[in-house]
Write an enzyme that holds these catalytic residues in place. Structure first.
Site, PDB file in Angstrom:
ATOM      1  N   GLY A   1       0.792  -1.243   0.000  1.00  0.00           N
ATOM      2  CA  GLY A   1       0.000   0.000   0.000  1.00  0.00           C
ATOM      3  C   GLY A   1       0.817   1.282   0.000  1.00  0.00           C
ATOM      4  O   GLY A   1       0.282   2.345  -0.288  1.00  0.00           O
ATOM      5  N   GLY A   2       2.103   1.173   0.374  1.00  0.00           N
ATOM      6  CA  GLY A   2       2.973   2.347   0.305  1.00  0.00           C
ATOM      7  C   GLY A   2       2.564   3.471   1.236  1.00  0.00           C
ATOM      8  O   GLY A   2       1.771   3.284   2.169  1.00  0.00           O
TER       9      GLY A   2
ATOM     10  N   CYS B   1       0.743   6.145   0.624  1.00  0.00           N
ATOM     11  CA  CYS B   1      -0.652   6.575   0.509  1.00  0.00           C
ATOM     12  C   CYS B   1      -1.554   5.801   1.468  1.00  0.00           C
ATOM     13  O   CYS B   1      -2.285   6.382   2.255  1.00  0.00           O
ATOM     14  CB  CYS B   1      -1.128   6.384  -0.925  1.00  0.00           C
ATOM     15  SG  CYS B   1      -2.877   6.675  -1.138  1.00  0.00           S
TER      16      CYS B   1
ATOM     17  N   ILE C   1      -0.430  21.215   0.571  1.00  0.00           N
ATOM     18  CA  ILE C   1      -1.557  20.313   0.814  1.00  0.00           C
ATOM     19  C   ILE C   1      -1.392  19.548   2.132  1.00  0.00           C
ATOM     20  O   ILE C   1      -2.293  19.527   2.969  1.00  0.00           O
ATOM     21  CB  ILE C   1      -1.739  19.369  -0.397  1.00  0.00           C
ATOM     22  CG1 ILE C   1      -2.250  20.181  -1.588  1.00  0.00           C
ATOM     23  CG2 ILE C   1      -2.712  18.255  -0.062  1.00  0.00           C
ATOM     24  CD1 ILE C   1      -2.546  19.382  -2.832  1.00  0.00           C
TER      25      ILE C   1
ATOM     26  N   HIS D   1     -31.406  18.584  -8.448  1.00  0.00           N
ATOM     27  CA  HIS D   1     -31.573  19.743  -7.568  1.00  0.00           C
ATOM     28  C   HIS D   1     -32.157  19.271  -6.243  1.00  0.00           C
ATOM     29  O   HIS D   1     -33.075  18.457  -6.251  1.00  0.00           O
ATOM     30  CB  HIS D   1     -32.523  20.743  -8.234  1.00  0.00           C
ATOM     31  CG  HIS D   1     -32.833  21.923  -7.372  1.00  0.00           C
ATOM     32  ND1 HIS D   1     -31.933  22.928  -7.150  1.00  0.00           N
ATOM     33  CD2 HIS D   1     -33.950  22.253  -6.658  1.00  0.00           C
ATOM     34  CE1 HIS D   1     -32.472  23.841  -6.350  1.00  0.00           C
ATOM     35  NE2 HIS D   1     -33.692  23.442  -6.041  1.00  0.00           N
TER      36      HIS D   1
END
Ligand code: NAD
Length: 494
Positions: free
Chosen positions: A50-51, A53, A197, A456
């Site tokens: 998964g690293g 992130c 970020i 809407h």
């Protein structure tokens, strides 16, 4: 899939494809290659797939941002007659929530790797030649211990946080994004160095949990890559909530004291202040220099990037690279797309990375999202462009959530009439921006968007209404009739 890949047919290598690094780019590449019938090994230095992130980045931060948003929304309802009282925060439980979420996803990935017969090898990889990799500390099969050979390789080794020099890195109170996510404590005074970020997302989390935040940013605006108007609603909101936001300022030194870290500021703001913790989020640097890629003949720049062509091939045609290590933007969704391309090219398909745009999202509160050409870039490049901007102050849905500070802005190329960029600030902007990305990929004109019936009342309506503003057909705003100048912006008022 082509059967003409000489190495796959000859079977003279341990694997058809070895993928180094199991982040979103790496595991996607490995899974896609396996799905296309290749024998794949996936090497990862950490025990879980998964690293950054999944383990220490995008995913755990979103769990904490969700917690922060619940706290903030509950507090905001006080003004409208509903009071929950001061939140009581059990940090251990909150940490468990985040860790369990990560655990679920990493276990899921391991299961999918197994089902696909992708061999997961845990260890640190280094190239030994154009078809060889050594793995330190691996616990895989005999083939995977020590040295393994490959027909083709995909380098997906990502990036790591930039460490500002001169700071006391051994002190646990000085954090990078990984340690900030560990949530050891809620500091009373938190300094965030870097108004990008990561810095702003983590500031959001810690502020909601009770920290007093100071942000210091080198440039003249927060999130310097985004249009200034897009960042303004976020800046306005956090300026009221944070202790201070110092622009055009840097931290020259952080001294260690027993009960605090002492930061020295220089620039537009100067002074010396004490903090309980300091988070450094000043960007990331690619890991290309860490895998002895040059031993395989792969070119690595002095900054650690690995140049690739549109098929993600490095200068060595059977070795590919994807994700953060090939360049900006360092975003997971870019890496996954590149991973698929590399895997498909490995399998003999004629794939190439030809995305027109890659969306960016800051999951702050409000969220800030943009895609394609920014207005700043359009101006800089002298494009003949026009803008349709719909303020959320005219959105019944945004008002119903008491969050009308945002807006939706679409940028059109006047010569083709097509949408080339978009920016959205407000709740769920990160979800909304995908429609704009699709519109750009499909080459939509304003009418394609405005004549698509949007439900809407939704925030997504703001996209069709921004297109109506550009078209001149908007009825939900009043726009005085006058001829629009090139590059000018149409903004309505309610
Ligand atoms: P960034 O480049 O987004 O922001 C770093 C900020 O630090 C910039 O605004 C920069 O001007 C400022 N800075 C640099 N040196 C400074 C100094 N000495 N003092 C004060 N400010 C300084 O980097 P980041 O926030 O660390 O994120 C790293 C990468 O990870 C980015 O490429 C980002 O896109 C990616 N990322 C993306 C997400 C997401 O998509 N939501 C989340 C986290 C990270």
């Amino acid at each position: 899939m082509s059967d003409s890949i000489e190495t796959r047919v000859s079977g003279k290598f341990d694997y058809d494809v070895v993928v180094v690094g199991s982040g979103p780019g790496g595991y996607t590449a490995a899974f896609r290659a396996a799905d296309l019938g290749l024998r794949v090994a996936l090497i990862e230095r950490y025990p879980a797939l998964g690293g950054v992130c999944l383990n220490v980045g995008c995913i755990p931060s979103k769990a904490l941002l969700h917690a922060g948003r619940v706290i903030d929304e509950a507090a905001a309802m006080e003004e409208h007659g509903i009071s929950f009282g001061k939140p009581s925060i059990d940090l251990d439980k909150l940490r468990d929530f985040k860790d369990q979420l990560v655990g679920r996803l990493t276990v899921g990935l391991a299961g999918m790797a197994k089902k696909r017969e992708v061999e997961f090898i845990q260890g640190v990889a280094a190239f030994t030649g154009p078809h060889g990799i050594s793995v330190d500390g691996s616990e895989g099969s005999s083939a995977s211990k020590g040295a393994i050979s490959f027909a083709q390789a995909i380098i997906a080794v990502g990036s790591q946080s930039l460490e500002l020099s001169g700071l006391p890195w051994g002190d646990p109170r000085l954090m990078d994004s990984t340690s900030a996510l560990e949530l050891e404590e809620i500091p009373q005074q938190l300094l965030v160095i870097g108004g990008g970020i990561i810095g702003l997302e983590m500031a959001c989390v810690y502020q909601a949990l009770g920290s007093k935040i100071t942000v210091v940013e080198l440039m003249s605006q927060l999130m310097p890559g985004a249009d200034a108007d897009l960042v303004k609603p976020l800046h306005r909101r956090i300026a009221k909530r944070y202790q201070a936001i110092h622009l055009e300022t840097k931290v020259t030194r952080v001294d260690v004291a027993d009960d605090c870290l002492v930061a020295h500021f220089a620039g537009k703001y100067s002074g010396v202040e004490n903090f309980d913790r300091v988070l450094v989020a000043v960007g990331r640097t690619p890991n290309g220099g860490k895998i002895k890629a040059k031993t395989a003949g792969v070119k690595v720049t002095s900054k650690g990037y690995i140049p690739v062509d549109h098929q993600m091939r490095t200068n060595v045609s059977h070795i590919f690279a994807i994700g953060d290590v090939v360049g900006q933007p360092m975003l997971a969704h870019k890496a996954t797309h590149e991973g698929k391309v590399a895997a498909e090219v490995c399998a003999g398909l004629k794939s190439a990375f030809d995305a027109r745009v890659i969306p960016s999202v800051a999951y702050t509160d409000p969220e800030v999202a943009w895609v394609g050409v920014t207005e700043g870039e359009a101006k800089e490049n002298g494009l003949d462009y026009g803008v349709g901007k719909f303020p959320w102050a005219a959105s019944g849905r945004a008002l119903g959530m008491d969050r009308s500070e945002g807006f939706t802005k679409l940028i059109f190329d006047r010569s083709t009439g097509r949408i080339i960029g978009a920016g959205i600030t407000g709740l769920n902007a990160g979800e909304l921006i995908s429609e704009c990305a699709l519109a750009i990929e499909m080459g939509c004109e304003a009418e394609d968007i405005s004549l698509t019936i949007h439900p809407h009342p939704t925030l997504s309506e703001s996209i069709s209404m921004a297109a109506e503003v550009f078209d001149g057909t908007i009825t939900d705003l009043y726009i005085p009739r006058k001829k629009q100048k090139v590059g000018s912006e149409k903004v309505g008022s309610e």
